[in-house]
Design a protein around this motif. Sequence first.
Motif: not given
Ligand code: HQG
Length: 179
Positions: A17, A99, A101, A108, A119, A138
């Motif tokens: 990745r 979603h 979080t 934010s 990503r 998180h």
């Molecule tokens: C947050 C894992 C502030 C978003 C999981 C998240 C998933 C914001 C964090 C996959 C925002 C990013 C993805 C904003 C979004 N202000 N925070 N405007 N917009 N966020 O890890 O969705 O183990 O990049 O809510 O199972 O948590 O990698 O994304 O909390 O499928 O296979 O910013 O990663 O899979 O965190 O997780 P991430 P995600 P794997």
Amino acid sequence: MSDTLIRTSKFLSLILRHEPGKIGLQLDPQGWADIDELLRCMRPHHRIDRALLQRVVEGNNKQRFAISEDGRRIRANQGHSVAVDLALAPCEPPAQLFHGTATRFLDSIREQGLLRGARHHVHLSADRDTATAVGRRHGKVVVLSVDAGRMHAEGHRFHRADNGVWLTDTVPPGFLGNL
Ligand code: HQG
């Protein structure tokens, strides 16, 4: 999953990745790596053979990886930060997605909506339980609902990764519930 499988899965995630160059591997434009080449490049860094690779792919709780039909190539199903085009066809999402979080991100998110960050896409879950597990990574978790039906009707594109994760570019605040 055993420790070996987990460690190998994490290393594979990193390579497929984010940093194929770390072991001198090249991905094709759709993110595929030749398995023989991957094993060769991995060997100095991590004990692995084809059987272990197969077990990691099959045993993975989130189906993070896919092997091509001819059995010769492997790629990560989603989650890339390197430039790849997974060539996923756009498709119609369910009316509602979720979603997960952390509560500290809510201010934010209220302002900016969901952004993809490092990503390629914002990741959405089809059910609350999965979203809860994703959000818990998180901190103190909160699950937002996403009006995917209305987003789609208004022209936002969605893709479904091979492991069931829903992907979209951004979710403006007006489509989010429970904010
Ligand atoms: C947050 C894992 C502030 C978003 C999981 C998240 C998933 C914001 C964090 C996959 C925002 C990013 C993805 C904003 C979004 N202000 N925070 N405007 N917009 N966020 O890890 O969705 O183990 O990049 O809510 O199972 O948590 O990698 O994304 O909390 O499928 O296979 O910013 O990663 O899979 O965190 O997780 P991430 P995600 P794997």
